[in-house]
Scaffold this motif. Structure first.
Motif, PDB file in Angstrom:
ATOM      1  N   TRP A  62       3.608  26.245  88.259  1.00 10.64           N
ATOM      2  CA  TRP A  62       2.905  26.459  87.064  1.00 10.64           C
ATOM      3  C   TRP A  62       2.457  25.455  86.026  1.00 10.64           C
ATOM      4  CZ3 TRP A  62       1.213  31.631  85.449  1.00 10.64           C
ATOM      5  CH2 TRP A  62       1.856  32.289  86.246  1.00 10.64           C
ATOM      6  N   ILE A  63       1.217  25.440  86.442  1.00  9.48           N
ATOM      7  CA  ILE A  63       0.904  24.336  84.645  1.00  9.48           C
ATOM      8  C   ILE A  63      -0.534  24.502  83.460  1.00  9.48           C
ATOM      9  CG2 ILE A  63      -1.600  23.936  86.101  1.00  9.48           C
ATOM     10  CD1 ILE A  63      -0.157  20.459  85.324  1.00  9.48           C
ATOM     11  N   VAL A  64      -0.655  23.703  82.658  1.00 11.06           N
ATOM     12  CA  VAL A  64      -2.044  24.006  81.048  1.00 11.06           C
ATOM     13  C   VAL A  64      -3.257  23.742  83.042  1.00 11.06           C
ATOM     14  CG1 VAL A  64       0.263  23.201  79.548  1.00 11.06           C
ATOM     15  CG2 VAL A  64      -2.022  21.384  81.531  1.00 11.06           C
ATOM     16  N   PRO A  65      -3.989  24.696  82.199  1.00 14.17           N
ATOM     17  CA  PRO A  65      -5.309  24.118  82.812  1.00 14.17           C
ATOM     18  C   PRO A  65      -5.771  23.158  82.198  1.00 14.17           C
ATOM     19  CG  PRO A  65      -5.596  25.874  81.475  1.00 14.17           C
ATOM     20  CD  PRO A  65      -3.819  25.133  80.762  1.00 14.17           C
ATOM     21  N   LYS A  66      -6.527  21.905  83.269  1.00 17.87           N
ATOM     22  CA  LYS A  66      -6.689  21.034  83.177  1.00 17.87           C
ATOM     23  C   LYS A  66      -7.658  20.256  84.373  1.00 17.87           C
ATOM     24  CE  LYS A  66      -3.758  19.330  86.320  1.00 17.87           C
ATOM     25  NZ  LYS A  66      -4.486  18.881  87.660  1.00 17.87           N
ATOM     26  N   GLY A  67      -8.858  19.754  84.234  1.00 21.63           N
ATOM     27  CA  GLY A  67      -9.533  18.948  85.053  1.00 21.63           C
ATOM     28  C   GLY A  67      -9.931  17.652  84.787  1.00 21.63           C
ATOM     29  N   TRP A  68     -11.095  17.622  84.731  1.00 17.56           N
ATOM     30  CA  TRP A  68     -11.843  16.419  85.109  1.00 17.56           C
ATOM     31  C   TRP A  68     -12.560  16.012  83.516  1.00 17.56           C
ATOM     32  CZ3 TRP A  68      -9.477  12.884  88.423  1.00 17.56           C
ATOM     33  CH2 TRP A  68      -9.190  13.349  89.995  1.00 17.56           C
ATOM     34  N   PRO A  69     -12.993  15.083  83.275  1.00 21.59           N
ATOM     35  CA  PRO A  69     -13.692  14.897  81.555  1.00 21.59           C
ATOM     36  C   PRO A  69     -15.048  15.073  82.390  1.00 21.59           C
ATOM     37  CG  PRO A  69     -12.441  12.590  81.822  1.00 21.59           C
ATOM     38  CD  PRO A  69     -12.300  13.595  83.367  1.00 21.59           C
ATOM     39  N   MET A  70     -15.827  15.626  81.430  1.00 18.48           N
ATOM     40  CA  MET A  70     -17.084  16.367  81.200  1.00 18.48           C
ATOM     41  C   MET A  70     -18.030  15.343  80.644  1.00 18.48           C
ATOM     42  SD  MET A  70     -16.411  20.188  81.566  1.00 18.48           S
ATOM     43  CE  MET A  70     -15.381  20.538  82.388  1.00 18.48           C
ATOM     44  N   ARG A  71     -19.165  15.070  81.493  1.00 20.25           N
ATOM     45  CA  ARG A  71     -20.606  14.257  80.582  1.00 20.25           C
ATOM     46  C   ARG A  71     -20.721  15.404  79.351  1.00 20.25           C
ATOM     47  NH1 ARG A  71     -22.787  13.104  85.528  1.00 20.25           N
ATOM     48  NH2 ARG A  71     -22.017  11.327  86.576  1.00 20.25           N
ATOM     49  N   GLY A  72     -21.367  14.698  78.579  1.00 14.73           N
ATOM     50  CA  GLY A  72     -21.474  15.098  77.498  1.00 14.73           C
ATOM     51  C   GLY A  72     -21.176  15.968  76.404  1.00 14.73           C
ATOM     52  N   ARG A  73     -19.734  16.013  76.736  1.00 17.82           N
ATOM     53  CA  ARG A  73     -18.544  16.836  75.960  1.00 17.82           C
ATOM     54  C   ARG A  73     -17.337  15.772  75.171  1.00 17.82           C
ATOM     55  NH1 ARG A  73     -18.702  23.386  77.640  1.00 17.82           N
ATOM     56  NH2 ARG A  73     -20.280  22.639  79.316  1.00 17.82           N
ATOM     57  N   THR A  74     -17.219  16.101  74.978  1.00 16.55           N
ATOM     58  CA  THR A  74     -15.929  15.159  74.110  1.00 16.55           C
ATOM     59  C   THR A  74     -15.013  15.751  74.896  1.00 16.55           C
ATOM     60  OG1 THR A  74     -14.610  16.851  72.646  1.00 16.55           O
ATOM     61  CG2 THR A  74     -16.179  15.247  71.985  1.00 16.55           C
ATOM     62  N   PRO A  75     -13.428  15.007  75.170  1.00 15.14           N
ATOM     63  CA  PRO A  75     -12.034  15.357  75.832  1.00 15.14           C
ATOM     64  C   PRO A  75     -11.776  16.624  75.740  1.00 15.14           C
ATOM     65  CG  PRO A  75     -12.330  13.182  75.580  1.00 15.14           C
ATOM     66  CD  PRO A  75     -12.968  13.864  74.498  1.00 15.14           C
ATOM     67  N   ALA A  76     -11.950  16.372  74.455  1.00 13.12           N
ATOM     68  CA  ALA A  76     -11.711  18.226  73.586  1.00 13.12           C
ATOM     69  C   ALA A  76     -12.115  18.991  74.542  1.00 13.12           C
ATOM     70  CB  ALA A  76     -11.306  18.196  71.858  1.00 13.12           C
ATOM     71  N   GLN A  77     -13.542  19.370  73.899  1.00 11.32           N
ATOM     72  CA  GLN A  77     -14.623  19.891  74.676  1.00 11.32           C
ATOM     73  C   GLN A  77     -13.886  20.188  76.203  1.00 11.32           C
ATOM     74  OE1 GLN A  77     -18.183  17.983  73.279  1.00 11.32           O
ATOM     75  NE2 GLN A  77     -18.233  19.218  71.328  1.00 11.32           N
ATOM     76  N   ALA A  78     -14.150  19.219  76.997  1.00 14.19           N
ATOM     77  CA  ALA A  78     -13.532  19.326  78.240  1.00 14.19           C
ATOM     78  C   ALA A  78     -12.300  19.862  78.158  1.00 14.19           C
ATOM     79  CB  ALA A  78     -13.861  18.247  79.116  1.00 14.19           C
ATOM     80  N   ALA A  79     -11.746  20.057  77.409  1.00 11.96           N
ATOM     81  CA  ALA A  79     -10.005  20.905  77.760  1.00 11.96           C
ATOM     82  C   ALA A  79     -10.759  22.173  77.344  1.00 11.96           C
ATOM     83  CB  ALA A  79      -8.995  19.909  77.152  1.00 11.96           C
ATOM     84  N   ALA A  80     -11.354  22.592  76.525  1.00 12.31           N
ATOM     85  CA  ALA A  80     -11.721  24.017  76.333  1.00 12.31           C
ATOM     86  C   ALA A  80     -12.410  24.306  77.377  1.00 12.31           C
ATOM     87  CB  ALA A  80     -12.003  24.088  75.186  1.00 12.31           C
ATOM     88  N   ARG A  81     -12.854  23.969  77.799  1.00 11.59           N
ATOM     89  CA  ARG A  81     -14.043  24.352  78.812  1.00 11.59           C
ATOM     90  C   ARG A  81     -13.013  24.714  80.135  1.00 11.59           C
ATOM     91  NH1 ARG A  81     -18.876  26.797  80.514  1.00 11.59           N
ATOM     92  NH2 ARG A  81     -18.947  26.821  82.721  1.00 11.59           N
ATOM     93  N   GLU A  82     -11.929  23.919  80.622  1.00 16.36           N
ATOM     94  CA  GLU A  82     -11.079  24.284  81.459  1.00 16.36           C
ATOM     95  C   GLU A  82     -10.207  25.251  81.115  1.00 16.36           C
ATOM     96  OE1 GLU A  82     -10.894  22.909  85.148  1.00 16.36           O
ATOM     97  OE2 GLU A  82     -12.323  21.264  84.247  1.00 16.36           O
ATOM     98  N   ALA A  83     -10.103  25.343  79.539  1.00 11.28           N
ATOM     99  CA  ALA A  83      -9.315  26.531  79.718  1.00 11.28           C
ATOM    100  C   ALA A  83     -10.343  28.562  80.226  1.00 11.28           C
ATOM    101  CB  ALA A  83      -8.321  26.505  78.433  1.00 11.28           C
ATOM    102  N   TYR A  84     -11.101  27.980  79.695  1.00 13.26           N
ATOM    103  CA  TYR A  84     -11.955  28.841  79.654  1.00 13.26           C
ATOM    104  C   TYR A  84     -12.019  29.151  81.487  1.00 13.26           C
ATOM    105  CZ  TYR A  84     -16.611  31.516  81.258  1.00 13.26           C
ATOM    106  OH  TYR A  84     -17.422  31.699  81.926  1.00 13.26           O
ATOM    107  N   GLU A  85     -12.674  28.360  82.185  1.00 16.05           N
ATOM    108  CA  GLU A  85     -12.793  28.877  83.844  1.00 16.05           C
ATOM    109  C   GLU A  85     -11.218  29.060  84.708  1.00 16.05           C
ATOM    110  OE1 GLU A  85     -14.286  24.681  84.720  1.00 16.05           O
ATOM    111  OE2 GLU A  85     -16.005  25.188  83.810  1.00 16.05           O
ATOM    112  N   GLU A  86     -10.115  28.407  83.985  1.00 19.53           N
ATOM    113  CA  GLU A  86      -9.282  28.666  84.910  1.00 19.53           C
ATOM    114  C   GLU A  86      -8.811  29.686  84.684  1.00 19.53           C
ATOM    115  OE1 GLU A  86      -6.550  24.888  85.245  1.00 19.53           O
ATOM    116  OE2 GLU A  86      -8.030  23.575  85.912  1.00 19.53           O
TER     117      GLU A  86
END
Length: 179
Positions: A62-86
């Motif tokens: 068990w882990i929190v949704p996580k991933g790599w930083p994304m070009r064009g997105r802030t780190p917070a926006q990238a974290a939100a994207r990972e929560a959507y995808e995962e």
């Protein structure tokens, strides 16, 4: 444990090079590759705090949704994207991290890779029935204490236990999760 570089066989060198270019961002404090994560939370009917965790794709940890930083997105926006995808989550993510923790990835191309993960709280406003990684991961809501016991990282467990939604909201403006 120290991670070593490994000479990759010719057919997988190009994909590994592309991946390495994506993880070029490093944590200035540790020099390790940097990842971003969401701490999805909600209030239970009794008012207690619940945290959503997902399983790893190749493990049942068990882990929190996580991933790599994304070009064009802030780190917070990238974290939100990972929560959507995962996990198929929608919500508001705080612009400011609440902490960081170390994580060891067992990557199929790169082997054991130690990363630093920035953690951003995310107030969950919706759960989708279908999402990109639905068949690859499990997702489940846990009481805060139970979530802290389920994660392997003691640092992440401490961050979960110390998380106070009221304090986090006063420190940072939320960003809308972009799916």
């Amino acid at each position: 444990m120290r991670c070593r570089s490994v000479k990759l066989p010719r057919p997988i060198r190009a994909p590994a090079r592309r991946l390495l270019s994506r993880i070029a961002e490093r944590d200035p404090a540790t020099g390790r590759p940097l990842q971003v994560a969401a701490l999805p939370w909600r209030r239970a009917p009794d008012g207690s705090l619940e945290v959503l965790l997902v399983t790893g794709r190749r493990s049942s940890r068990w882990i929190v949704p996580k991933g790599w930083p994304m070009r064009g997105r802030t780190p917070a926006q990238a974290a939100a994207r990972e929560a959507y995808e995962e996990a198929g989550l929608e919500g508001d993510v705080e612009a400011r991290e609440i902490g960081r923790f170390d994580h060891v990835k067992n990557h199929p191309l790169l082997g054991r890779l130690r990363t630093s993960v920035l953690l951003f709280p995310m107030t969950v406003t919706g759960e989708l029935e279908a999402w990109p990684e639905k068949g690859q991961r499990g997702r489940r809501w846990f009481a805060r204490e139970a979530a802290a016991k389920r994660v392997a990282s003691p640092e992440l467990a401490r961050l979960i236990l110390r998380f106070d939604p009221g304090t986090a909201a006063r420190k940072a403006r939320p960003e809308k999760a972009a799916a």
